[in-house]
Design a protein around this motif. Sequence first.
Motif, short mmCIF file in Angstrom:
data_model
loop_
_atom_site.label_atom_id
_atom_site.label_comp_id
_atom_site.label_asym_id
_atom_site.label_seq_id
_atom_site.Cartn_x
_atom_site.Cartn_y
_atom_site.Cartn_z
N VAL A 147 0.85 -1.19 0.00
CA VAL A 147 0.00 0.00 0.00
C VAL A 147 0.88 1.24 0.00
O VAL A 147 1.90 1.31 0.70
N THR A 148 0.50 2.22 -0.81
CA THR A 148 1.19 3.51 -0.84
C THR A 148 0.21 4.59 -0.44
O THR A 148 -1.02 4.38 -0.39
N ARG A 149 0.78 5.76 -0.19
CA ARG A 149 -0.08 6.89 0.21
C ARG A 149 -0.99 7.29 -0.93
O ARG A 149 -2.03 7.92 -0.71
N ALA A 150 -0.63 6.93 -2.17
CA ALA A 150 -1.51 7.24 -3.29
C ALA A 150 -2.77 6.39 -3.26
O ALA A 150 -3.74 6.71 -3.96
N ASP A 151 -2.78 5.31 -2.48
CA ASP A 151 -3.97 4.47 -2.38
C ASP A 151 -4.98 5.01 -1.39
O ASP A 151 -6.06 4.43 -1.24
N ASP A 152 -4.65 6.07 -0.70
CA ASP A 152 -5.55 6.65 0.29
C ASP A 152 -6.75 7.25 -0.44
O ASP A 152 -6.61 7.93 -1.47
N GLY A 153 -7.95 7.03 0.10
CA GLY A 153 -9.15 7.62 -0.50
C GLY A 153 -10.36 6.74 -0.31
O GLY A 153 -10.36 5.76 0.46
N LEU A 154 -11.45 7.11 -1.04
CA LEU A 154 -12.71 6.41 -0.93
C LEU A 154 -12.79 5.33 -2.01
O LEU A 154 -12.47 5.57 -3.18
N TYR A 155 -13.23 4.15 -1.59
CA TYR A 155 -13.44 3.02 -2.48
C TYR A 155 -14.93 2.72 -2.50
O TYR A 155 -15.56 2.56 -1.44
#
Length: 1241
Positions: free
Chosen positions: A709-717
């Motif tokens: 997991v990277t910080r770019a994966d942060d968000g709404l799914y």
Amino acid sequence: MALRTPGRVPLLLLGLLTTGLAHLPLPASTPRGFWALPENLTVVEGATAELRCGVSAPGSAVQWAKDGLLLGPDPRIPSFPRYRLEGDPDRGEFHLHIEACDLSDDAEYECQVGRSETGPELVSPRVILTILVPPKVLQLTPEAGSTVTWVAGQEYVVSCVSGDAKPAPDITFIQSGQTISDISANVNVGSQEKLFTTEATARVTPQSSDNGKLLVCEGSSPALDTPIRVSVTMNVLFPPGPPVIEWPGLDEGHVRAGQSLELLCVSRGGNPPATLQWLKNGQPMSTAWGTEHAEAVARSMLVMIVRPEDHGARLSCEAHNSVSTGIQERGVTLQVTFPPSAITILGSASQSENKNVTLSCITKSSRPRVLLRWWLGWRQLLPTEDMVMDGLHGGHISMSNLTFLVRREDNGLTLTCEAFSEAFTKETFKKSLILNVKYPAQKLWIEGPPEGQRLRAGTRVRLVCLAIGGNPDPSLTWFKDSRAVTEPRPPQEPRRVQLGSLEKSGSTFSRELVLITGPSDNQAKFTCKAGQLSASTQLVVQFPPTNLTILANASALRPGDALNLTCVSVSSNPPVNLSWDKEGERLESVAIPPRSAPFKGSAAARSVLLRMSSRDHGHRVTCRAHSTELRETMSAFYRLNVLYPPEFLGEQVLVVTAVEQGEALLPVSVSANPAPEAFNWTFRGYRLSPAGGPRHRILSGGALQLWNVTRADDGLYQLHCQNSEGTAEALVRLDVHYAPTIRVLQDPTEVNIGGSVDIVCTVDANPILPGMFNWERLGEEEEDHSLDDMEKMSKGSTGRLRIHHAKLDQAGAYQCIVDNGVAPPARGLVRLVVRFAPQVEHPTPLTKVAAAGDSTSSATLHCRARGVPNIVFTWTKNGVALDLQDPRYTEHTYHQGMVHSSLLTIANVSAAQDYALFTCTATNPLGSDRTNIQLVSISRPDPPTGLKVMSMTPYSVGLEWKPGFDGGLPQRFQIRYEALGTPGFLYMDVLPPQATTFTLTGLQPSTRYRVWLLASNALGDSGLMDKGSQISVTTPGLDQPSGEPDYQLPTEQPTRPSRLPLMPVLFAVGGLLLLSNISCVGGFLWQRRLRRLAEGISEKTEAGSEEDRVRNEYEDSQWTGGQDTQSSMVSTTDVEPYYHSMKDFSPQLPPTLEEVSYPRGLTHLEEDMAFPGHLYDEVERLNAPSGAWGPLYDEVPMGLCDPCWPEETYEDTRGIYDQVAGDFDPMETDSLPFELRGHLV
């Protein structure tokens, strides 16, 4: 006698020319002639031969001729190495000696005497030398040494050929020691001239007696002492003798059936030994045999079990071998005696009482015949008829018939038929039967629970049927409602019926029936029958409902549908009450009229109406049938299957936390019927592949699993669920926690002394925690690095270290440490630069410098100051600015951290021009400071100061002092001491001369001493009028502890310097120098002495570089890192006067920026960072050259002994904050940008 051949004359002349004539010293009166003539001689090849020749011919040449060839008069006969002349020539002996004779020596020889003055030539008669050659080999056919196989009585031809020989050898054949007379021999020419071979042939007819013997070919010759022989071994084949059978016992051929018969067959003689074979009636039985070659005997053992069918069989043994003309045989005929193999009784031994039984007894064939008799128990019965018939294998069959009346008491007796014969006196043959007399039973009844008793279903009931008497035993049979009772199948099911076997006790018979009662046993009639007799009983069974069934009016249900359920109890005894409930909640129901019930029980039915919702899916609706009398309840349930679209449950997780580089699982809590057909995840408008990707996978339950997991994966799914009934959606937020990364850190951070400043550290991190910022001060010293006087603040992603009233000792390297709980913590270095005005150091050792003023020496003045930013030095002499363009003045400036030095070198020091007061001024934008340095002439040393006691024992005192100004020349120290009350002084030189500590030994305990310390150089000693420094000490007694004193002993005040002003003294010295120069003798001597001193000083002061002199000075004065690590400065008010000699004054400073080589690229600075050399050197240089950082505080805090931090200890901070998130080394897999690490979409 003349030579027979004219050709011999040239040969003779040639011999005379080559070897010379032999002059024989014989008397002239002796007549010419042979006194010894050669004779014919025969020798064997290889032997020695000698032909004699005695001559009376003085002065004549003598030689031998071989087949007309003259050998020459030379006794050695060079052409024939094996030939020589032997004997005494003076006596006329010329014997021809031949060594190792061979066939070439076989010739005619003659002895010749040459013509001389006394007579003509002489020739002896010819003689023949015969060489005998023995045969070397004999070649035999067949090959010698082999074994030949012949058949006895047949004729064979054998040949034997000799090798080359002379004369031809004689060949003889010897067979088994006897000479064969029938031989034909031929002599043939050999391989060489004069050699012959003999070929002999013999005809041989071998006999059996020749087997294993030798056939020899023998060759004899006059050249052989013993004949030579070759041979072959004869293997003569001949037939064996007739076989012999050795019969055990006397009565040949007579045997008993069942007997193990062993017969041995023996055949003697024969080569090869006989092959034996057993036959039975002409058919082979055994082909195994053994042989004894030494005795030429063959044996074969026949082992057989005799059977009746062997009667009359003929057993024979055959013997033959490979050369037998026919088969030899010996046989015997078997006469077998055998009893009957079995006796059979025909007829039934079972009969009703008072009736006749007819039986027949028949035997198998026997030899001889047997007789029969009958027995009933111990009673013999007379047969009705006996007869004999022919049987198998030459035997006879016996038969006996019997008829008699049976009675009840005869039941169970043994009826026996016995066979006997005189031939089988020791054996008895019998056949027996048990007589079975039939009669009926007398009584039958059933034992069990009384009729009418109520039995609970599942109760174990035991019914026993009993009967008395009867033969055969009565067969007791159980019936249930006219159907025979059997045990249930398959056996693995619980056995509700156990039917016992018939048991007998005396004349009583019983059979048990054990029941586990069930509904079908209610009102059932159980009957036991034995022949014509029977007995019955009836059971009353109470049982719960046999079957509880729920009927539904619909199978596919959806929210809002109505469901009608009916519960039916098929049968029970007594009747039951029905009720409904759903998941423990009682429901209202309606009764339905009952119908007929099986097992003579009662039926019941009841229905309920339900309205469906999605929450009802999977719930159970239960029907309960309760029997009050039985106190038992039976239940059945109907599971609701409600079809509805997906619905997210209340426990659905909406926020998931993960750590960068780790794994994340976005769970799904959804309810649906049927199960969702698909789970579709969408992130930032892109649908994630259901088949998975490099960094994600959708699990079977719909959960989304991510890794790396990277910080770019942060968000709404967004999750989209669907089944055949509908769809549903939910949003799940992924909160990715990642380690902090420092984004902003101003390095260096500058502040004026006394001012305030914030060291700001800004990071990128998640989560942002209030207490995640921490600060440390770096340095190698052990001093307190506490930050208590500084204020730590943080707000969001920015942390601050606020410094109020900045102090000089606060300058240095600080580390910002950020830890938000995600490893690793971020660390960043920042340098705090405290700017302050110059502070010139005023150490007394540097305020006076001595040099010879003879215009040949040089002097170096050094000035050191501290300050930030960089300092500019200026020099004045007696208040007048110094002209540094003058070639006699050279200035070197050094900048090392906040320490700056200026070295002023004066060349060709002149007493008139340079003995003056020099002033050094240090200036930077914040202020200036100055110090004075006096340049004086060489002189006697000043008295040492600070004499004190460091340790004390009863016999010694440890002293320490500070040396005074050495006057510019090497100085040494001497200790003078006296014991009070004892007249006289004692002196002791200090070694090494430059030491400042010394242990005075040889003292007495409990004694008071007075001690003086004197300094001296080449010009004299110090303070003779005051005798130097002085202290008084008292040594401890032997019973007192030794060690360092707890107090400092008083030190005598140094002698006051002259009150004369300094400048008049200098002018007076100059005047004296001028007067000495004017003086002729004194001035000249004085000049020479000064020149020598100046040359010595010059050599010492110029030996090292300016850098070395500065370093030594700093090490001796300021850089006291080992003793005092609390301060990097020395105050002039805290030290006693201290002077340095020009001899030892060789200061060294670290190289300047121009001398330091820095890497010119930043290729690897991110990986191999070393803190730059001097933190303060170029603070104001904003455009520093690439790869060269200005020093800051000597890697603050600066070690006084080593003003540079070692490069391998600290990392260079250049570019340390250039690596922000996203700028990591692309070669590191974990630091790859999101778009290069595998797409989620």
